[in-house]
Every structure is written in C-alpha cells, then in structure tokens.
Scaffold this active site. Structure first.
Site, PDB file in Angstrom:
ATOM      1  CG  ASP A 182      29.439  32.963  43.523  1.00  0.00           C
ATOM      2  OD1 ASP A 182      30.599  33.060  43.669  1.00  0.00           O
ATOM      3  OD2 ASP A 182      28.602  33.690  42.349  1.00  0.00           O
ATOM      4  CD  GLU A 183      25.651  31.442  40.432  1.00  0.00           C
ATOM      5  OE1 GLU A 183      24.580  32.056  39.747  1.00  0.00           O
ATOM      6  OE2 GLU A 183      26.915  31.858  40.313  1.00  0.00           O
TER       7      GLU A 183
END
Ligand code: TNX
Length: 512
Positions: free
Chosen positions: A323-324
């Site tokens: 993620d991210e």
C-alpha cells in the site's frame, strides 16, 4: 427475589435469579437458523460433566476453563462413550450436514446441552454460542451465584465467509504478547478466525529475523511518539501463533513493502539506494520510504525475511503489504513485486497484499485486500480480472481506527466517521458492483495504531464495531437487520462489563 452479585474488579453485576434466560435469538453473530423450544430450559447442575469426542478434549478443556471460575463447579472433561444423556456433550458425529466444515448444531433440552460438528473448529464456534447463552456473570473470574440457565431449542449454524478477520497494527505502537492474546480472546468470541498482524512499518519492525538482527534491535527500538517500542522474539511469536490456533484463529503476518519501510532502512544502511541509513521515524506520515528496487541486496533481504517468517507461520498466507508506495514509481513497484512474490511461493505460502498489488502479476491463490472508500478501483479491478480473491476492508466501514463521531478522543478520520450502524449496514456481496460475489473471500476489520497506546484504547475502538463486522462475515445476509442487531448488541454490554472490556457506549445502541 433478585440476588445481586459483586464481581471483583468489574463493579456490580446484576444477576437476578429470576431473570429470563438469554434468548437463542440474541446471539452475535446471528446464527443461520434458530428454533426455540417454548418453556424448555436447561440448568447446569453442580455435578455436570463435559463429555467430548476423543479428538475434542482440548475444546472441552477450553469450555471448562471459561465455566469453572464463575460457577465454582468441577466440570470434569471426559471422553464420551456412546451418546451422553446429561451435562454438556461436544461430539464430532451426527451434526446436520448443512453445518459444513466450520458450522455446528446446538441442542438444548431440559436434561443436556449437545454441540455437534464435523470439526473441532465447528465445536469451538458452538462453544462460543453456548457461552453467550449463559448469563453474563458466567464471564466473571470469581464464583457467582447462578443459576446457570440456558434456553431450550436448536441452533444450526455455519459461516457465510471462510475468512473472518481482524488486523492489529503493532508497528505504530507496539503491543506485547499479553495484549495480543487478550485481543485474540476477544475476537474469537465472535467467530473471527484470522488475526492479521501488521509487523513492520516506518515506525517499527516487530519480529526477530536471525539473518538481519538489527531489524528488531534497532528497527524495533521506538514507535510513534518516541516511546520504547519493542519486538517479538521468535519464541514469543510462536507462542502467540499457538495461542491463536487453540482459539481457531490463524495468524497472517505482514511485512509491508516496498513502502512503509523506514524502520528496516534505518536498521541497515546497505538497503538504501544511497547507502545511508535514515534516522528512525516516530511521526505519523505515510508514503515517504521505499526499499531500493535497483539493488540486489534488497532481494536477498526480502527473500531471507520471508523465508524466516514462513517458517514461523503454519497458516497459508504471508501478507507483503504493497500500500501507499508513493515513493516508488509504478514501474519500480511492478518490478519489485514481481520479483518478491515468488519468494512467498518458494517458502510454501500464498501471497496476500493490499489491493494495489493488482498492478503486479497474479500468483496462485493471491488475495487482494481492498481498503478503498469507493465502489470501484482500477488496481482492484486488475487484481480481480487476473484471478485474485478479494478480502474486504473498506476503510469507510471496517477501519476500527476511524473515530465514531467528532467527539471520539482516539483515532483518525481520513476515511470518515464510522458509527456502529455505518460499520454494520452494508452487504459484502454487493459493495463493489464490478466484483463478482464468488471472488469475495471474506471481510477483515483493521485496527491501525497511530493513536492507540494501550489495551483499553484497542478495546474502545473495536467494541462494538468488531462484533458488527464479525456478523457481516459470519451470518447470512437475509438474517441480518440493524433493528434487531442493535438490541442483540446492547444485550452484550453487561457481558463486556464483566469481562472488563472498555467499550464505546454508542448512543445508537439500546444498552442493557
Ligand atoms: C492507511 S490502509 C494505511 C495505514 C494507516 C491507515 C490509518 C493502508 C493499507 N494504509 O498506513 O495506518 O491508513 O487509518
């Protein structure tokens, strides 16, 4: 008539001997099918025994461990010979075939309680249901007056989804073994069967890796706000895994990559593209760190980490984050993930990742964990079209770290405010119009810990939303209804008080 019992450490517990027994219809998660038997009740006698199938003595001992302190009864656990005619029986024969591999059948007559299942997992879930059918005072750890009455009838129950999860972030703030065990006890009461542990992030690395010892000793040495942090030794971690397994909970360990990597990068200079270790990080920003995609040592590192982690993991999944990764280019992200995913398979495990992993190649059995707040997402669509299964953790419904309302002292609000009804009122099968319901593996409620420092904080954010999400994951959609759920939830309040759970008294719920 009314007797009032005092429970040490937990305040006053109303325990009127004349109170109606808990209704079979008030269980959370609501069972698939309930038949009440009007006027029939079972009262646990002081001399009762727990008789189990030979393979289920562990479940019998677990049940006895719950019942003995509050009842004061001996409750010996013995192996059943033939069909028991009194007491509590836990049997691996004779269950209705519809219970499948995780379900159970519970029969309560005037003379005995029988739980039947095809597996010990099913018996464990039947035990959790029986526990809720006994008076709340049964949860006390000191002797209470009783009587220990259970309403008569039959429950035939099975889960909607195979994956019913909770996640705990032990990186942003570290939580030791005792707290995690307590959380396992709490979630397993609601038939949650998976605990995903977020073991690494910018702020902390929480598991010993022998090939890279500074990950724990340096990367684990702090946390958000600059406190001491901490990490699990392999022995502690294995103890947690075993404790969870005894409660039918599988641990899914996550090492987040290629972003959320500062704790590792701070521990080993060589992992950085410029060869310089950044300082440890104790703030709450995201998206600023990345493993060095172009360096070969990165892949040696990741392979060794995942191999050691797999050896500690009896469950099928290793979660590799994803993620991210805002400091990694899209091309680098794909390069990195396509090199790293085969390490998971080589270690005998299946890849799980946040749904951005849909950008990388599919691998056999891969699970994409959706954490978005919209009802369609390009990376998730890519994952699904490649054949990934989907685990639903929509942040605006399942994120237990979101505030309940703008007065909530803890938590964040980037995905919205999540009152209990918001957490409850959606259908996993239809949330994402572009995803076929056959692709949905289950539901997980993540608890990120930027603002949480102690057990009471975890409990306040998880209760009552975690049981709400547990019901979405377990119960048939047709049996779920907010108006009845809020009443069932409210009736759990006194039980949580006896258990010492610090829960949020939502104004949406009619607390008993
Ligand atoms: C987003 S959701 C994150 C976490 C934060 C969380 C806070 C996801 C996969 N990443 O890094 O802790 O928001 O709510």
């Amino acid at each position: 008539l009314a007797a009032v019992a005092v429970v040490a450490g937990a305040g006053l517990v109303g325990s009127p001997a004349s109170a109606a027994a808990v209704s079979l219809q008030s269980v959370v998660p609501v069972p698939a099918s309930v038949q009440t038997a009007a006027g029939v009740t079972y009262t646990l006698p002081a001399g009762a025994t727990i008789q189990t199938a030979a393979a289920a003595t562990g479940i019998g001992s677990y049940l006895a461990g719950i019942l003995r302190p509050s009842t004061g009864y001996a409750l010996p656990v013995t192996t059943a010979s033939g069909t028991p005619t009194s007491g509590i029986a836990l049997l691996l024969t004779g269950a209705d075939s519809s219970v499948g591999t995780e379900g159970y059948q519970l029969d309560v007559t005037a003379t005995l309680v029988t739980i039947r299942a095809q597996t010990t997992a099913g018996l464990f879930y039947g035990v959790q249901t029986l526990r809720q059918l006994l008076p709340a005072a049964v949860e006390a750890r000191t002797v209470q007056p009783g009587p220990w009455v259970v309403s008569g009838g039959r429950i035939i129950d099975r889960p909607r989804y195979a994956y019913r999860g909770a996640m705990l972030d032990v990186s942003r703030h570290f939580f030791g073994v005792d707290i995690v065990k307590r959380y396992i006890d709490e979630i397993s009461q609601y038939k949650i069967n998976t605990l995903h542990l977020h073991l690494s992030d910018d702020q902390g690395w929480r598991i010993v890796i022998d090939a890279w010892p500074r990950l724990a000793t340096v990367g684990g040495s702090t946390q958000v706000g600059g406190g001491a942090g901490g990490y699990y030794t392999k022995a502690q971690y294995s103890d947690l895994v075993a404790y969870a397994a005894a409660r039918q909970v599988t641990i899914v360990p996550e090492i987040d990559m290629p972003g959320h990597a500062n704790a590792a990068l701070a521990s080993y200079a060589e992992l950085n593209c410029d060869g310089v270790a950044p300082p440890l990080y104790t703030g709450t920003d995201v998206g600023f760190s990345s493993f060095c995609v172009g360096k070969e040592v990165t892949y040696t590192f990741v392979r060794q980490v995942l191999t050691e982690l797999a050896a500690l993991t009896p469950g099928p999944y290793l979660h590799i984050g994803g993620d991210e990764a805002h400091s990694t280019s899209d091309a680098d992200y794909r390069t990195f993930m396509n090199r790293v995913q085969p390490f998971v398979a080589a270690a005998g495990k299946t890849v799980m990742g946040w749904h951005q992993l849909g950008q990388a190649d599919h691998t056999a059995g891969r699970v994409a964990q959706f954490w978005g707040t919209t009802t369609s997402d390009a990376d998730l669509s890519a994952a699904v079209s490649k054949g990934d299964k989907v685990l639903l953790s929509p942040a605006n419904k399942t994120y237990l770290d979101m505030k309940y309302n703008n007065q909530t002292p803890l938590g964040l609000s980037w995905a919205g405010l999540i009152e209990v009804q918001t957490a409850y009122n959606w259908d996993p099968a239809t949330l994402l119009p572009g995803v076929p319901s056959s692709a949905i593996l289950g539901v997980e409620a993540p608890l990120w810990a930027e603002t949480l420092t102690r057990l009471a904080d975890i409990e306040f954010m998880a209760f009552p939303r975690l049981p709400a999400i547990a019901e979405l994951a377990w119960s048939p959609q047709a049996s779920r209804n907010w108006d009845t759920f809020k009443v069932r939830l409210g009736s759990l309040g006194p039980r949580w008080t006896v258990q010492g759970i610090n829960f949020y008294r939502s104004a949406q719920v009619p607390w008993a």
